[in-house]
Structures are given as C-alpha cells and as structure tokens.
Design a protein around this motif. Structure first.
Motif, PDB file in Angstrom:
ATOM      1  N   GLU A   3       0.832  -1.202   0.000  1.00  0.00           N
ATOM      2  CA  GLU A   3       0.000   0.000   0.000  1.00  0.00           C
ATOM      3  C   GLU A   3       0.869   1.256   0.000  1.00  0.00           C
ATOM      4  OE1 GLU A   3      -3.497   2.158   2.691  1.00  0.00           O
ATOM      5  OE2 GLU A   3      -2.857   0.110   3.126  1.00  0.00           O
ATOM      6  N   ILE A   4       1.964   1.216   0.769  1.00  0.00           N
ATOM      7  CA  ILE A   4       2.894   2.358   0.794  1.00  0.00           C
ATOM      8  C   ILE A   4       3.496   2.562  -0.593  1.00  0.00           C
ATOM      9  CG2 ILE A   4       5.064   3.229   1.753  1.00  0.00           C
ATOM     10  CD1 ILE A   4       4.420   1.705   4.315  1.00  0.00           C
ATOM     11  N   ARG A   5       3.904   1.458  -1.229  1.00  0.00           N
ATOM     12  CA  ARG A   5       4.471   1.547  -2.574  1.00  0.00           C
ATOM     13  C   ARG A   5       3.441   2.059  -3.573  1.00  0.00           C
ATOM     14  NH1 ARG A   5       4.568  -3.834  -5.550  1.00  0.00           N
ATOM     15  NH2 ARG A   5       2.391  -3.159  -5.569  1.00  0.00           N
ATOM     16  N   ASN A   6       2.221   1.545  -3.485  1.00  0.00           N
ATOM     17  CA  ASN A   6       1.180   1.950  -4.431  1.00  0.00           C
ATOM     18  C   ASN A   6       0.852   3.438  -4.293  1.00  0.00           C
ATOM     19  OD1 ASN A   6       1.048  -0.670  -5.375  1.00  0.00           O
ATOM     20  ND2 ASN A   6      -0.742  -1.220  -4.153  1.00  0.00           N
ATOM     21  N   CYS A   7       0.812   3.929  -3.062  1.00  0.00           N
ATOM     22  CA  CYS A   7       0.556   5.360  -2.845  1.00  0.00           C
ATOM     23  C   CYS A   7       1.682   6.200  -3.427  1.00  0.00           C
ATOM     24  CB  CYS A   7       0.397   5.644  -1.352  1.00  0.00           C
ATOM     25  SG  CYS A   7      -1.156   5.061  -0.644  1.00  0.00           S
ATOM     26  N   PHE A   8       2.906   5.724  -3.252  1.00  0.00           N
ATOM     27  CA  PHE A   8       4.061   6.427  -3.804  1.00  0.00           C
ATOM     28  C   PHE A   8       3.979   6.484  -5.325  1.00  0.00           C
ATOM     29  CE2 PHE A   8       8.503   6.002  -5.450  1.00  0.00           C
ATOM     30  CZ  PHE A   8       8.935   7.279  -5.132  1.00  0.00           C
ATOM     31  N   ASN A   9       3.678   5.350  -5.946  1.00  0.00           N
ATOM     32  CA  ASN A   9       3.592   5.313  -7.400  1.00  0.00           C
ATOM     33  C   ASN A   9       2.434   6.154  -7.928  1.00  0.00           C
ATOM     34  OD1 ASN A   9       5.832   3.665  -7.682  1.00  0.00           O
ATOM     35  ND2 ASN A   9       4.667   1.772  -7.680  1.00  0.00           N
ATOM     36  N   GLN A  10       1.338   6.196  -7.167  1.00  0.00           N
ATOM     37  CA  GLN A  10       0.216   7.032  -7.570  1.00  0.00           C
ATOM     38  C   GLN A  10       0.601   8.510  -7.522  1.00  0.00           C
ATOM     39  OE1 GLN A  10      -2.702   6.244  -8.908  1.00  0.00           O
ATOM     40  NE2 GLN A  10      -3.173   8.432  -9.059  1.00  0.00           N
ATOM     41  N   ASP A  11       1.360   8.880  -6.503  1.00  0.00           N
ATOM     42  CA  ASP A  11       1.831  10.270  -6.415  1.00  0.00           C
ATOM     43  C   ASP A  11       2.760  10.609  -7.579  1.00  0.00           C
ATOM     44  OD1 ASP A  11       0.361  10.810  -4.182  1.00  0.00           O
ATOM     45  OD2 ASP A  11       2.001  10.544  -2.763  1.00  0.00           O
ATOM     46  N   LEU A  12       3.583   9.647  -7.983  1.00  0.00           N
ATOM     47  CA  LEU A  12       4.452   9.878  -9.131  1.00  0.00           C
ATOM     48  C   LEU A  12       3.627  10.159 -10.385  1.00  0.00           C
ATOM     49  CD1 LEU A  12       7.250   7.168  -8.692  1.00  0.00           C
ATOM     50  CD2 LEU A  12       7.384   9.611  -8.181  1.00  0.00           C
ATOM     51  N   LYS A  13       2.549   9.416 -10.552  1.00  0.00           N
ATOM     52  CA  LYS A  13       1.659   9.649 -11.698  1.00  0.00           C
ATOM     53  C   LYS A  13       1.056  11.045 -11.640  1.00  0.00           C
ATOM     54  CE  LYS A  13       0.246   4.812 -12.382  1.00  0.00           C
ATOM     55  NZ  LYS A  13      -0.907   3.874 -12.363  1.00  0.00           N
ATOM     56  N   GLU A  14       0.657  11.454 -10.428  1.00  0.00           N
ATOM     57  CA  GLU A  14       0.052  12.773 -10.278  1.00  0.00           C
ATOM     58  C   GLU A  14       1.061  13.885 -10.543  1.00  0.00           C
ATOM     59  OE1 GLU A  14      -1.917  13.064  -6.531  1.00  0.00           O
ATOM     60  OE2 GLU A  14      -3.295  11.399  -6.970  1.00  0.00           O
ATOM     61  N   TYR A  15       2.313  13.666 -10.145  1.00  0.00           N
ATOM     62  CA  TYR A  15       3.347  14.668 -10.410  1.00  0.00           C
ATOM     63  C   TYR A  15       3.606  14.783 -11.915  1.00  0.00           C
ATOM     64  CZ  TYR A  15       4.399  14.815  -5.411  1.00  0.00           C
ATOM     65  OH  TYR A  15       4.328  14.976  -4.053  1.00  0.00           O
ATOM     66  N   LYS A  16       3.536  13.656 -12.613  1.00  0.00           N
ATOM     67  CA  LYS A  16       3.714  13.697 -14.060  1.00  0.00           C
ATOM     68  C   LYS A  16       2.575  14.488 -14.702  1.00  0.00           C
ATOM     69  CE  LYS A  16       3.309   9.820 -16.367  1.00  0.00           C
ATOM     70  NZ  LYS A  16       3.651   8.496 -16.943  1.00  0.00           N
ATOM     71  N   SER A  17       1.358  14.265 -14.220  1.00  0.00           N
ATOM     72  CA  SER A  17       0.209  15.011 -14.729  1.00  0.00           C
ATOM     73  C   SER A  17       0.331  16.491 -14.389  1.00  0.00           C
ATOM     74  CB  SER A  17      -1.094  14.445 -14.152  1.00  0.00           C
ATOM     75  OG  SER A  17      -1.293  13.111 -14.561  1.00  0.00           O
ATOM     76  N   LEU A  18       0.836  16.782 -13.191  1.00  0.00           N
ATOM     77  CA  LEU A  18       1.034  18.173 -12.792  1.00  0.00           C
ATOM     78  C   LEU A  18       2.013  18.862 -13.723  1.00  0.00           C
ATOM     79  CD1 LEU A  18       0.778  20.562 -10.825  1.00  0.00           C
ATOM     80  CD2 LEU A  18       2.565  19.482  -9.422  1.00  0.00           C
ATOM     81  N   ALA A  19       3.083  18.170 -14.071  1.00  0.00           N
ATOM     82  CA  ALA A  19       4.073  18.756 -14.984  1.00  0.00           C
ATOM     83  C   ALA A  19       3.436  19.091 -16.319  1.00  0.00           C
ATOM     84  CB  ALA A  19       5.241  17.789 -15.170  1.00  0.00           C
ATOM     85  N   ILE A  20       2.636  18.169 -16.841  1.00  0.00           N
ATOM     86  CA  ILE A  20       1.960  18.413 -18.115  1.00  0.00           C
ATOM     87  C   ILE A  20       1.045  19.631 -18.013  1.00  0.00           C
ATOM     88  CG2 ILE A  20       0.289  17.476 -19.756  1.00  0.00           C
ATOM     89  CD1 ILE A  20       1.391  14.691 -19.120  1.00  0.00           C
ATOM     90  N   SER A  21       0.294  19.722 -16.912  1.00  0.00           N
ATOM     91  CA  SER A  21      -0.640  20.831 -16.724  1.00  0.00           C
ATOM     92  C   SER A  21       0.091  22.168 -16.650  1.00  0.00           C
ATOM     93  CB  SER A  21      -1.459  20.612 -15.449  1.00  0.00           C
ATOM     94  OG  SER A  21      -2.223  19.428 -15.535  1.00  0.00           O
ATOM     95  N   LEU A  22       1.176  22.218 -15.897  1.00  0.00           N
ATOM     96  CA  LEU A  22       1.921  23.464 -15.751  1.00  0.00           C
ATOM     97  C   LEU A  22       2.558  23.896 -17.068  1.00  0.00           C
ATOM     98  CD1 LEU A  22       3.666  22.868 -12.294  1.00  0.00           C
ATOM     99  CD2 LEU A  22       1.768  24.421 -12.790  1.00  0.00           C
ATOM    100  N   ILE A  23       3.091  22.919 -17.794  1.00  0.00           N
ATOM    101  CA  ILE A  23       3.696  23.239 -19.082  1.00  0.00           C
ATOM    102  C   ILE A  23       2.633  23.752 -20.056  1.00  0.00           C
ATOM    103  CG2 ILE A  23       4.854  22.242 -21.098  1.00  0.00           C
ATOM    104  CD1 ILE A  23       6.249  20.307 -19.092  1.00  0.00           C
ATOM    105  N   ALA A  24       1.445  23.127 -20.028  1.00  0.00           N
ATOM    106  CA  ALA A  24       0.360  23.559 -20.910  1.00  0.00           C
ATOM    107  C   ALA A  24      -0.086  24.983 -20.572  1.00  0.00           C
ATOM    108  CB  ALA A  24      -0.817  22.598 -20.791  1.00  0.00           C
ATOM    109  N   ILE A  25      -0.230  25.265 -19.277  1.00  0.00           N
ATOM    110  CA  ILE A  25      -0.623  26.609 -18.846  1.00  0.00           C
ATOM    111  C   ILE A  25       0.423  27.631 -19.269  1.00  0.00           C
ATOM    112  CG2 ILE A  25      -0.953  28.075 -16.810  1.00  0.00           C
ATOM    113  CD1 ILE A  25      -2.247  25.640 -15.460  1.00  0.00           C
ATOM    114  N   ARG A  26       1.676  27.275 -19.113  1.00  0.00           N
ATOM    115  CA  ARG A  26       2.762  28.171 -19.501  1.00  0.00           C
ATOM    116  C   ARG A  26       2.704  28.471 -21.001  1.00  0.00           C
ATOM    117  NH1 ARG A  26       8.344  25.608 -18.320  1.00  0.00           N
ATOM    118  NH2 ARG A  26       7.717  24.289 -20.067  1.00  0.00           N
ATOM    119  N   SER A  27       2.511  27.439 -21.803  1.00  0.00           N
ATOM    120  CA  SER A  27       2.451  27.614 -23.249  1.00  0.00           C
ATOM    121  C   SER A  27       1.248  28.449 -23.656  1.00  0.00           C
ATOM    122  CB  SER A  27       2.397  26.242 -23.929  1.00  0.00           C
ATOM    123  OG  SER A  27       2.316  26.380 -25.330  1.00  0.00           O
ATOM    124  N   LEU A  28       0.101  28.165 -23.049  1.00  0.00           N
ATOM    125  CA  LEU A  28      -1.112  28.923 -23.369  1.00  0.00           C
ATOM    126  C   LEU A  28      -0.961  30.385 -22.976  1.00  0.00           C
ATOM    127  CD1 LEU A  28      -3.807  26.336 -22.223  1.00  0.00           C
ATOM    128  CD2 LEU A  28      -3.358  27.064 -24.582  1.00  0.00           C
TER     129      LEU A  28
END
Length: 254
Positions: A3-28
């Motif tokens: 469960e600890i590992r799964n939560c960590f990996n889920q956070d990694l996915k969210e950070y990747k999505s956050l990066a995409i969102s921030l880059i998109a906002i910056r470009s827009l």
C-alpha cells in the motif's frame, strides 16, 4: 508495504500530470500574451482589476497588484527562467522519495515490535539507537526506541537510507539504477544550493565528469562543471520511471 508503494507510485503519476498541466498553462499563457500584443496592440495589463478593502495587503503589495505589468517584460522574464515549473515538480518528486523511504522504515519498525511482519527481512540487520533511563520505562520504551530510530534514519544521507532499506528487506538494487537515483538527488541539491550550476563537488558526489540530462528534444545532454542544469519534461519522465522502478524492486508484487 504494498500500500505504501502503491501510494508512492500514484503520487508519481500525479506529479507527471502536474508537470503536463503546468507546461500547458505556460504555453497557453505565452501564446495569449503574444496574441494580446499583436491583435490589441496592448503593451501592459493589470494583475487584478480591483482589490478588496482589507488590511491584509501591505503598502508594497498593494502597489504591486494595482500597477500594470509590461507584456514584453513578462516574456523576457519567462525566457530567462525556462524550466522553472519542471524544477518545482522535480523537487517535489525527490521530497516524496524521502517520505517513501521513511514510511517504509516506520512500517518495518512497527510491524517488528508488534510481531505482525508479513514480509521477509534480513536476519543480520542492526540499527543502533540509545536507552535513556531518565525517561524510558516499561510502558514507553518500545515507542521511544522506534521514534529515536526513525529520527536517526531521517538524518541519514540519501544513499544510506536506500542501503538500509535494501538490507532490511534483503533486496538488491543494481548499481546502475542506484547511480541514476543518486544523480536525480544531486540535481535537486545543485538547484537548491547553487542555482543549478554544477560544481566540482556535485560531480565528485556522482563519481563522474558530467551529469547527463534529457533535453527538450528527448536527447541526452552532458552538463559539466560550471554549466547550468536545465530540467525538461523528458527528464522528469526519466526521474519518474527510475523511482517507480526502485520502489517495485524493494516491494515486488510477488
């Protein structure tokens, strides 16, 4: 621990999505500013159209928010600080890695003293702490020992934390992967302590003459002493993958 590992990996996915969102906002935002300059002939804009009547804003802050900002200066400032969003996400991933290791160590301590271990550990593992006769009693000694051990663990160097977890769980992360993890941490520390400029010390910590990052074309870029590190989205993908892989080595599904 899964469960600890799964939560960590889920956070990694969210950070990747956050990066995409921030880059998109910056470009827009950059495109929008360019459109404003071309279509409307605008050169300035206000951050806020109005301010609440509140004492929460001091004089300098109020003056800043009420003033208009030159659009050309905005673009110049952006061009001078490219990669700042990626740096933010990179730092968050490294911090989450430290939290992940601490969570594992805390779980190991709790399960050991409660006789609820559901995993195999190395029988040879030892971790030194101390006994304080002025405060330790039969009622609190186990809790105190766990707290001291966790505090000591949190102050270990990043490499040593991983080694401790490896040894406890009787796992082996190969040296090539470990070097990648170390590189990611060194990159974060270089940004935190030297504004991203590579020092001889940083290279010495890595044991190399260069730091390899992925550039904005998804190609390897060698960064040497006195050169500046630029973190791109493609580098974040590498960071994300490497930490996920190590978490799955430490805590496999089977």
């Amino acid at each position: 621990m899964k469960e600890i590992r799964n939560c960590f990996n889920q956070d990694l996915k969210e950070y990747k999505s956050l990066a995409i969102s921030l880059i998109a906002i910056r470009s827009l935002a950059k495109n929008k500013i360019s459109d404003m300059k071309i279509l409307a002939g605008a050169t300035n804009f206000s951050i806020l159209s109005s301010l609440p009547d509140s004492n929460d804003f001091d004089a300098d802050c109020r003056k800043f928010l009420e003033n208009t900002i030159n659009l050309q200066e905005v673009l110049v400032n952006y061009d001078n600080h490219q990669g700042v969003f990626e740096e933010l996400v990179h730092a968050k991933i490294i911090q989450r890695w430290y939290e992940f290791l601490s969570q594992l160590f805390k779980y190991i301590l709790n399960s050991h003293f409660s006789n609820q271990k559901n995993y195999t550990t190395s029988k040879s593992f030892k971790f030194d702490t101390y006994l304080d006769l002025s405060v330790d009693t039969g009622d609190n000694i186990i809790q105190n020992i766990q707290e001291r051990a966790l505090e000591k663990f949190d102050f270990l160097k990043a490499d040593d934390k991983l080694k401790q977890i490896e040894k406890i769980l009787n796992k082996n992360v190969n040296n090539e992967v470990k070097k990648k993890i170390k590189k990611h941490i060194i990159v974060r520390n270089t940004w935190q302590h030297n504004n991203g400029i590579v020092r001889k010390y940083d290279l010495g910590q890595l044991g190399d003459s260069k730091i390899i990052l992925m550039n904005d074309q998804a190609q390897e870029l060698q960064v040497k002493e006195n050169e500046k590190l630029i973190i791109t989205y493609y580098e974040l993908l590498e960071v994300n993958r490497d930490f996920r892989d190590v978490s799955n080595i430490l805590i496999p599904n089977d």
